[in-house]
Scaffold this active site. Sequence first.
Site, PDB file in Angstrom:
ATOM      1  N   THR A   1       0.831  -1.193   0.000  1.00 18.70           N
ATOM      2  CA  THR A   1       0.000   0.000   0.000  1.00 18.70           C
ATOM      3  C   THR A   1       0.864   1.242   0.000  1.00 18.70           C
ATOM      4  OG1 THR A   1      -0.158  -0.206   2.378  1.00 18.70           O
ATOM      5  CG2 THR A   1      -2.048  -0.944   1.115  1.00 18.70           C
TER       6      THR A   1
ATOM      7  N   THR B   1       8.887  -3.572  -0.894  1.00 20.45           N
ATOM      8  CA  THR B   1      10.331  -3.305  -0.935  1.00 20.45           C
ATOM      9  C   THR B   1      11.203  -4.550  -1.105  1.00 20.45           C
ATOM     10  OG1 THR B   1      10.401  -3.368   1.469  1.00 20.45           O
ATOM     11  CG2 THR B   1      10.170  -1.210   0.436  1.00 20.45           C
ATOM     12  N   ASP B   2      10.677  -5.742  -0.794  1.00 25.88           N
ATOM     13  CA  ASP B   2      11.546  -6.928  -0.803  1.00 25.88           C
ATOM     14  C   ASP B   2      12.233  -7.153  -2.144  1.00 25.88           C
ATOM     15  OD1 ASP B   2      11.103  -7.399   1.799  1.00 25.88           O
ATOM     16  OD2 ASP B   2      10.292  -9.424   1.567  1.00 25.88           O
TER      17      ASP B   2
ATOM     18  N   LYS C   1      18.727  -3.616  -1.501  1.00 21.66           N
ATOM     19  CA  LYS C   1      18.130  -3.527  -0.163  1.00 21.66           C
ATOM     20  C   LYS C   1      19.132  -4.125   0.812  1.00 21.66           C
ATOM     21  CE  LYS C   1      13.940  -4.482   2.515  1.00 21.66           C
ATOM     22  NZ  LYS C   1      12.603  -5.071   2.567  1.00 21.66           N
TER      23      LYS C   1
END
Lengths: 625, 435
Positions: B105, B181-182, B260
């Site tokens: 979201t 984000t993964d 990341k």
Amino acid sequence: MDKKNYELKVGLEIHQQLASSTKLFCNCNGFNNNGNEVYFKRILRPTQSELGKTDPAALFESKKSKRMNYIADTNTSCLVEADEEPPHEISQEALDIALTISYLLGAEPVDEIHVMRKLVIDGSNTTGFQRTVIISTGGELHVQDLTIPVLSISLEEDASRIINKNREESTYSLDRLSIPLIEITLAPMKFKKEETEKIALTLGRLMRTTGKVARGIGTIRQDVNISIDGKNIIEVKGVQQLDILTDIIEFENQRQSNLIKIKEELIERGVKEDNFNIRSAEITNIFNNTNSKLIKKVIENNGKVIAIKAPKFRGLIGKEDHKGTRLGRDISSLVKFFGFGGIFHSDELPNYGITEDECKKVTNKLENDDDDGFIILTGNTENMDVAVKSIENRLLQCTIGIPAETRMPTEDGMTNFMRPRPGSARMYPETDIIPVKIYEEKRTAIKKSLPRSYEEQIDNYKNNIGLNDKLSVQIFDSKYKTLFEKLIKKVNVPANYIAAQLTETMINLSRNKIDITKITDIELEKIFKEIESGVIAKESFEKIIEDMCQNNKKIDEIINEMKENKLTDEDIEKIILKIIDMKKEIIKEKGNDSFSILMGEAMKQLRGKVDGKIVSDKIQKLLNN
Amino acid sequence: MSELSGYKNESLKILNNAGISIGDLIKITTKTTEYSGNLLPRYEYSEENYIVIKLSNGYNIGIDAKNITNIQKIMGGEKPKFIPPEKPNVKESLPKIAILGTGGTIASRIDYKTGAVNPAFSAEELYSIIPELSSYANINTELISNIASEQMNPEDWTNIAKKVIEKINEGNQGIIIGHGTDTMAYTSAALSFALENCPIPVIITGAQRSTDRPSSDASLNMISSVIMASKRVLNGVYLAMHSSIEDNEVSIHSGTRVRKNHTSKRDAFQSIGIDPIAIVNQDKVTIGEEYIKNNNQFNPKIKFEENVSLLKFHPGFNSEIIDKIIELDAKGIILEGTGLGHVNSRCNKSIKKAIDNGMFVGMTSQCLQGRIKMTVYSAGRDLLNIGVIPLEDMLPETALVKLMWAYGNYENKEIKNIMLNNIAREYTERSILGR
């Protein structure tokens, strides 16, 4: 007014920090503040709710994005406090303490606990919410003849410590954030105001029987829910000193009574919620040549002056039967919430440079009758509209009664508007933590190891340990209760001496502005061990603590020095023999009566280095030779 | 969602018998006490026999069905009403920016009754939740998928790329993609290759703290992405996330050189081997020295071949894994070797077999920072002799995505050239001092 319908009901909510070894949702210890400092800035934004209807003040509060500065100590805070890592599981230690206190109050733990998020976007929580969880419900507190039902017992995260705050941004320190707090909500009751302090004290002591609650300034806080109409509850947040509780309750009693009188007078004058004539007008022009310095300045800065009609309020805004309870002051503290300095109202004018002529013009502009009043708001911020709306709303509420609010205490026992009372709607589940079941085995284990009551523990101090009445209560109430109980088992030093040092001496030091909070239990234990072994003389306790606090000396350093400089029996005897030699005339003259003179002389040289008892034994021995 | 979502077995039976549904105000009597509150849904993963209610003070509690002696409905629950916000007046002259949602979201509303988090994604909702957007851009939004980041597959990259091309053709001057984000950095690499020479800025962004909390980083990331896109100063594919744990600065990373590097911090994403291409601080944009304007012809190639592997070498690595991959008819392998580009020599036989079978085998380093150099030690030289291709300082994940893309769009014989050709700044030319 029919007095019978209005009865003062007071409900206490006690928040007590737990002295657990970790914070509630991570492994930091919140009491060990000596790491490196880290600073960071954040913005909190309101989350959007599904619920539509809101009070203008609540809406205003929720619309404000806020800038926060945080100061974090790397020992007391980790990524969890910085909201950079999800919370860990709830601290079992804190949960056990909360369960223990629940059983002490006869409350029933829930089967499965659900951690909730309570929205708080003033920045005191880096996440924008406070994590809180109900542990148990029900139970009773007995205070002499009084039985007060317990509504609920919860565990929650303590908030950050405010360092400073202005309209644009706030600065907080994170050390306190997320230290476990137990919150005990007592049912609102009719009772004498004076009993409140007794209730708070009894509950405080009940919690202290566990030996696992924190002590010191800010470790226990009371919120007081005060209502006189039985419907609308005023919550007064964060009363830290018990002694102003009574004043605050009396103030609220008077303030709320005044609001009811205003309501009844308005009804008398024919004003009702549905015929309330809301009206406001810009009146900047009226003040173009004003003598009021304040208004002049506002106009110079392109500000506006707005008048709000207060229909049939003449004489009611300034009415004050008890110091500070006038409606005008309430409205003033309401606009401060929106960043304004305050208001002028018709009952206090003409005054402050505002002339009779100007007042007349305002009255005309609002088409006021003789019994109508008005409020003047000045400013140049974009919040003007919402503040005007809030004033109108507040006036309208006077026809209904007492608005439910959260208020904050002032130092002189009054209260100020803080924010509208948040509803239960501000609470939603903490989805990062799965619910925890409280199984039967745990319940049984906790019930089996409940601590003894306050009275039993004081009895034990007096009769088994041998403390006097005063010391017994003092050590029980002090932050060193647990340490004391450990020391009397571990160290062979008289309990009376230990208790006196931990209470009277420490209090004395802190009265002399010495920051004793730096001293850890481990350090204190070391001192008493060395007193036992004779390295430290009993008389030096105070001086050592002072040395540690003021000169930042480490206890090991002090002990090593003392060991190096420790006088042998031979050294001591030499010194005493010298004195005997010097005073031989007096000894001859006075015989055994000369002992006190010799003792005084010897202690002049040996104080703090050798225990007085040893010196006196030696003098006796050498004299007899 | 069924009327008694999440309840099973005993608890479901109790509720059904009493004619209770989610949201109803109910009273529960247990052996020891009594509760009343509104029935809440039970999370799917949780233990079966507990009933969850919201007490009137807002707290939720779970009650063991075993302990319940009586349960009764007091009254039906109210459904929360949501009044959608109005669209603000946005200047027509502002740049037209498309915001695409892929899952997760970007903004959400909370149903405080149930705790449900509902995505808020229409342009109206985004403007109302992040009002700052209306001063920078005329936004239009489209939710193109609703999958968690770790569930994303190469075919999803193709779908996103297709949608981006569509939005470019609709005249958007910038495109923002909201993404979990993964695997966000994989997608940014994939789009960097698929949208070669992209004429407008395509910025992928997300949040490390969920949008249902006031402290979410989502808003600043979104505002900064929109500001960046609206400035019309750069083109290409980028990833925008917080520069630090503070809410003031967002880094615009090159799509192929970002990683990341932290599980939870706001500044988890870091450029490796180069500085961020730009920094957005409040509404001030600073374009870094690394930025090179690309005026070449837009050349989208949006297919990806999934049958490619990324293997991380480690002590004890079983070389039969490579044999199995060959058996699976994989097209190619990216090795994540040690140091300058090495693996244990007992793997050499299997690697040779792969190359002899026509597979592309490329070497990257698990050091992440620094360049492959396989001529320094004999282990590296042996691998070079077998035909392993050193991939300079390309990040292992980027190399994997590039190989998928290469096999998706080019003939086998072209693969080696494509892999060595610097297409989307996946290689740096120089290893800069002081970085």
